[in-house]
Design an enzyme around this catalytic site. Structure first.
Site, PDB file in Angstrom:
ATOM      1  N   HIS A 292       2.705 -12.009   4.651  1.00 51.21           N
ATOM      2  CA  HIS A 292       3.229 -11.765   3.300  1.00 51.21           C
ATOM      3  C   HIS A 292       2.336 -10.744   2.588  1.00 51.21           C
ATOM      4  O   HIS A 292       2.827  -9.761   2.025  1.00 51.21           O
ATOM      5  CB  HIS A 292       3.271 -13.082   2.513  1.00 51.21           C
ATOM      6  CG  HIS A 292       3.509 -12.934   1.048  1.00 51.21           C
ATOM      7  ND1 HIS A 292       4.735 -13.183   0.478  1.00 51.21           N
ATOM      8  CD2 HIS A 292       2.686 -12.585   0.029  1.00 51.21           C
ATOM      9  CE1 HIS A 292       4.655 -12.976  -0.831  1.00 51.21           C
ATOM     10  NE2 HIS A 292       3.414 -12.617  -1.124  1.00 51.21           N
ATOM     11  N   GLU A 293       1.035 -10.983   2.617  1.00 50.43           N
ATOM     12  CA  GLU A 293       0.102 -10.081   1.928  1.00 50.43           C
ATOM     13  C   GLU A 293       0.101  -8.702   2.560  1.00 50.43           C
ATOM     14  O   GLU A 293       0.042  -7.690   1.853  1.00 50.43           O
ATOM     15  CB  GLU A 293      -1.303 -10.688   1.897  1.00 50.43           C
ATOM     16  CG  GLU A 293      -1.401 -11.974   1.083  1.00 50.43           C
ATOM     17  CD  GLU A 293      -0.879 -11.843  -0.346  1.00 50.43           C
ATOM     18  OE1 GLU A 293      -1.012 -10.756  -0.957  1.00 50.43           O
ATOM     19  OE2 GLU A 293      -0.328 -12.829  -0.860  1.00 50.43           O
TER      20      GLU A 293
ATOM     21  N   HIS B 216       2.993  -6.488   1.421  1.00 46.96           N
ATOM     22  CA  HIS B 216       2.878  -5.850   0.110  1.00 46.96           C
ATOM     23  C   HIS B 216       2.478  -4.372   0.232  1.00 46.96           C
ATOM     24  O   HIS B 216       2.735  -3.586  -0.670  1.00 46.96           O
ATOM     25  CB  HIS B 216       1.881  -6.589  -0.781  1.00 46.96           C
ATOM     26  CG  HIS B 216       2.471  -7.760  -1.494  1.00 46.96           C
ATOM     27  ND1 HIS B 216       3.540  -7.642  -2.359  1.00 46.96           N
ATOM     28  CD2 HIS B 216       2.133  -9.073  -1.466  1.00 46.96           C
ATOM     29  CE1 HIS B 216       3.835  -8.841  -2.837  1.00 46.96           C
ATOM     30  NE2 HIS B 216       3.013  -9.723  -2.305  1.00 46.96           N
TER      31      HIS B 216
ATOM     32  N   GLU C  39       7.911  -9.427  -4.462  1.00 46.19           N
ATOM     33  CA  GLU C  39       7.620 -10.741  -3.883  1.00 46.19           C
ATOM     34  C   GLU C  39       8.692 -11.141  -2.876  1.00 46.19           C
ATOM     35  O   GLU C  39       8.387 -11.740  -1.840  1.00 46.19           O
ATOM     36  CB  GLU C  39       7.476 -11.809  -4.968  1.00 46.19           C
ATOM     37  CG  GLU C  39       6.183 -11.715  -5.740  1.00 46.19           C
ATOM     38  CD  GLU C  39       4.938 -11.745  -4.851  1.00 46.19           C
ATOM     39  OE1 GLU C  39       4.854 -12.608  -3.936  1.00 46.19           O
ATOM     40  OE2 GLU C  39       4.049 -10.906  -5.057  1.00 46.19           O
TER      41      GLU C  39
ATOM     42  N   ASP D 248       7.948 -12.013   0.900  1.00 48.88           N
ATOM     43  CA  ASP D 248       8.332 -13.313   1.467  1.00 48.88           C
ATOM     44  C   ASP D 248       9.174 -13.131   2.722  1.00 48.88           C
ATOM     45  O   ASP D 248       8.908 -13.746   3.762  1.00 48.88           O
ATOM     46  CB  ASP D 248       9.121 -14.144   0.452  1.00 48.88           C
ATOM     47  CG  ASP D 248       8.263 -14.694  -0.663  1.00 48.88           C
ATOM     48  OD1 ASP D 248       7.023 -14.711  -0.527  1.00 48.88           O
ATOM     49  OD2 ASP D 248       8.836 -15.114  -1.690  1.00 48.88           O
TER      50      ASP D 248
END
Length: 148
Positions: A33-34, A37, A93, A97
């Protein structure tokens, strides 16, 4: 230094059970997830040297915009507690996700195909895939109220 912290986090997220499904579904999805980004609307502004510049080709921009539109269309259909989601405000987000889950699941499948998995849950009827998605879902569980 950070090895112990990582072990504690992994232990807490998998309730101490040593199953790859739990590890990839919880910790793997958070890490992915990170990383995702880096490819959201903010991350794309920076190149590999962390310099702000327009570095994408026209074809890449087109494909990314198509993906962003798809995610916005999908999340624009959702509502919670009677309120429609702001698909633009939540885009980054939602991208992280979805991308995190996809990357974690692909890594999980790769690891499963290239090593033996041992589930240490006594007489468990759950497969590694079940545990992967249960861990992912549990990690994202939260209590929602009209004030939150």
């Amino acid at each position: 230094k950070y090895g112990a912290l990582g072990a504690i986090i992994a232990h807490e997220m998998t309730h101490g059970f040593d199953t790859n499904g739990l590890k990839y579904g919880a910790l793997g999805a958070i890490i992915a997830h990170e990383m995702t980004h880096g490819f959201d609307t903010n991350g794309l502004k920076y190149d590999s040297e962390a310099q702000e510049r327009d570095w994408l080709s026209g074809k890449s921009k087109e494909r990314i915009n198509k993906t962003h539109k798809c995610i916005m269309d999908q999340y624009g259909k959702y509502s919670m507690l009677g309120y429609k989601m702001d698909r633009k405000k939540t885009l980054n987000e939602n991208l992280a996700d979805n991308g995190g889950l996809q990357v974690a699941y692909r890594a999980f499948q790769y690891a499963k195909a290239n090593q033996s998995f041992h589930i240490r849950l006594h007489k468990s009827l759950l497969t590694d895939e079940h545990l992967f998605f249960l861990a992912f879902g549990e990690m994202r569980c939260s209590r929602m109220t009209s004030n939150y």
